[in-house]
Design a protein around this motif. Structure first.
Motif, mmCIF file in Angstrom:
data_model
loop_
_atom_site.group_PDB
_atom_site.id
_atom_site.type_symbol
_atom_site.label_atom_id
_atom_site.label_comp_id
_atom_site.label_asym_id
_atom_site.label_seq_id
_atom_site.Cartn_x
_atom_site.Cartn_y
_atom_site.Cartn_z
ATOM 1 N N HIS A 157 9.289 -37.998 16.164
ATOM 2 C CA HIS A 157 10.639 -38.271 16.668
ATOM 3 C C HIS A 157 11.244 -39.452 15.906
ATOM 4 C CE1 HIS A 157 8.222 -41.206 18.877
ATOM 5 N NE2 HIS A 157 9.308 -41.945 18.802
ATOM 6 N N ASP A 158 10.458 -39.984 14.939
ATOM 7 C CA ASP A 158 10.840 -41.211 14.255
ATOM 8 C C ASP A 158 11.463 -40.910 12.877
ATOM 9 O OD1 ASP A 158 10.995 -43.646 13.040
ATOM 10 O OD2 ASP A 158 8.832 -44.025 13.007
ATOM 11 N N PRO A 159 12.747 -41.195 12.695
ATOM 12 C CA PRO A 159 13.396 -40.913 11.409
ATOM 13 C C PRO A 159 12.734 -41.643 10.229
ATOM 14 C CG PRO A 159 15.044 -41.425 13.072
ATOM 15 C CD PRO A 159 13.703 -41.730 13.684
ATOM 16 N N VAL A 160 12.156 -42.808 10.479
ATOM 17 C CA VAL A 160 11.489 -43.548 9.398
ATOM 18 C C VAL A 160 10.242 -42.785 8.946
ATOM 19 C CG1 VAL A 160 10.337 -45.701 8.764
ATOM 20 C CG2 VAL A 160 12.409 -45.758 10.171
ATOM 21 N N ALA A 161 9.489 -42.270 9.923
ATOM 22 C CA ALA A 161 8.305 -41.460 9.591
ATOM 23 C C ALA A 161 8.727 -40.179 8.888
ATOM 24 C CB ALA A 161 7.515 -41.141 10.861
ATOM 25 N N ALA A 162 9.779 -39.545 9.407
ATOM 26 C CA ALA A 162 10.232 -38.265 8.841
ATOM 27 C C ALA A 162 10.702 -38.416 7.400
ATOM 28 C CB ALA A 162 11.352 -37.682 9.702
ATOM 29 N N ALA A 163 11.195 -39.622 7.057
ATOM 30 C CA ALA A 163 11.694 -39.846 5.699
ATOM 31 C C ALA A 163 10.574 -39.815 4.648
ATOM 32 C CB ALA A 163 12.451 -41.172 5.632
ATOM 33 N N HIS A 164 9.309 -39.873 5.078
ATOM 34 C CA HIS A 164 8.194 -39.732 4.135
ATOM 35 C C HIS A 164 7.995 -38.278 3.723
ATOM 36 C CE1 HIS A 164 7.203 -43.787 5.489
ATOM 37 N NE2 HIS A 164 6.438 -43.878 4.453
ATOM 38 N N ALA A 165 8.568 -37.360 4.486
ATOM 39 C CA ALA A 165 8.435 -35.934 4.172
ATOM 40 C C ALA A 165 9.482 -35.546 3.133
ATOM 41 C CB ALA A 165 8.617 -35.105 5.442
#
Ligand code: ADP
Ligand code: MG
Length: 255
Positions: free
Chosen positions: A215-223
């Motif tokens: 749910h974390d955009p910062v985490a998702a930005a690693h994808a």
């Protein structure tokens, strides 16, 4: 956000997708009524891709992961992993495929508290009926930055270190696909970055495929790509988004 054909990412035509979801629906039925958690999801995850799955609470993210990993059966549709259709497999064959081809990382690290770090990491290899080599276990511990921690027990480690053990345990069988459900949900931002870096490295250097719910955009930005779910359907996708772009796409979705 692009709403155009998220089902057809760029892959070499000769390369079959690592994971294929075709018309997946899932209805949970109970006395209280039925819930359509997924309503026809078709999506191809290319080999070597790192995809984040986002969506509001209840949009079907965990159900998608469970069905894709063969931990739950879709009501309709087929899941194909490495060319093998999961719905054609019996429980034994499915378990074998899961142990050989899939790695799992969850928010709660799910380590066995009574085993050492070494034995936790060695376990998936033992479950395939092979005795793990010592250099194999120590090598994968090195790779996640846990050299020297082999004899510890999970409770003696920090949260970030425990999640590294979980990643080492997932890496050791060289699975084709990693499934991660909120893998950094319990970690601080610095530790999260390291964990996400390890997942990214698996795709960049190992050609492995990562599907990560967050749910974390910062985490998702690693994808490389974020897949947005809304109400059990794919609502769009965003490639190479930064955290602000991802957050903006999320809030457009929730409006
Ligand atoms: P998310 O992970 O995006 O929050 P889930 O996949 O957990 O969403 O849930 C999607 C929908 O299915 C929700 O409405 C949820 O309440 C329902 N659901 C999930 N698991 C079950 C279950 N085992 N039984 C009944 N309903 C369920
Ligand atoms: Mg969930």
């Amino acid at each position: 956000m692009t709403s155009t054909a998220p089902t057809r990412p760029t892959v070499a035509p000769s390369e079959p997708p690592a994971l294929l979801l075709d018309g997946i629906s899932k209805t949970y039925r109970s006395k209280a009524g039925s819930v359509e958690a997924l309503r026809g999801v078709t999506y191809h995850f290319p080999r070597g891709s790192f995809t984040a799955v986002m969506g509001a609470s209840g949009s079907g993210k965990s159900t998608l992961l469970q069905c894709a990993a063969g931990l739950d059966k879709p009501t309709n549709g087929t899941v194909t992993l490495g060319g093998v259709a999961l719905n054609g497999l019996g429980e034994v064959a499915l378990t074998k495929l899961r142990r050989q081809q899939m790695g799992f990382v969850f928010q709660a690290y799910n380590l066995l508290p009574s085993l050492t770090v070494y034995d936790n990491v060695a376990l998936p290899v033992r479950l395939t009926g092979r005795r793990p080599r010592r250099d194999e276990v120590l090598g994968v511990l090195d790779r996640v930055g846990l050299e020297g921690k082999a004899k510890r027990r999970p409770a003696e480690l920090s949260g970030g270190q425990q999640q590294r053990v979980a990643i080492a345990r997932a890496l050791i069988t060289k699975p084709a696909v990693f499934f991660a459900d909120e893998p950094t949900g319990a970690l601080d931002s610095g530790t999260s970055r390291q964990i996400l870096g390890l997942l990214r490295e698996a795709t960049d250097r190992g050609g492995q495929t990562v599907v990560m719910v967050t749910h974390d955009p910062v985490a998702a930005a690693h994808a490389q790509r974020v897949l947005f779910l809304s109400d059990g359907l794919v609502a769009g996708a965003l490639d190479h988004g930064d955290p602000a772009q991802i957050a903006a796409a999320m809030s457009r979705l929730e409006r």
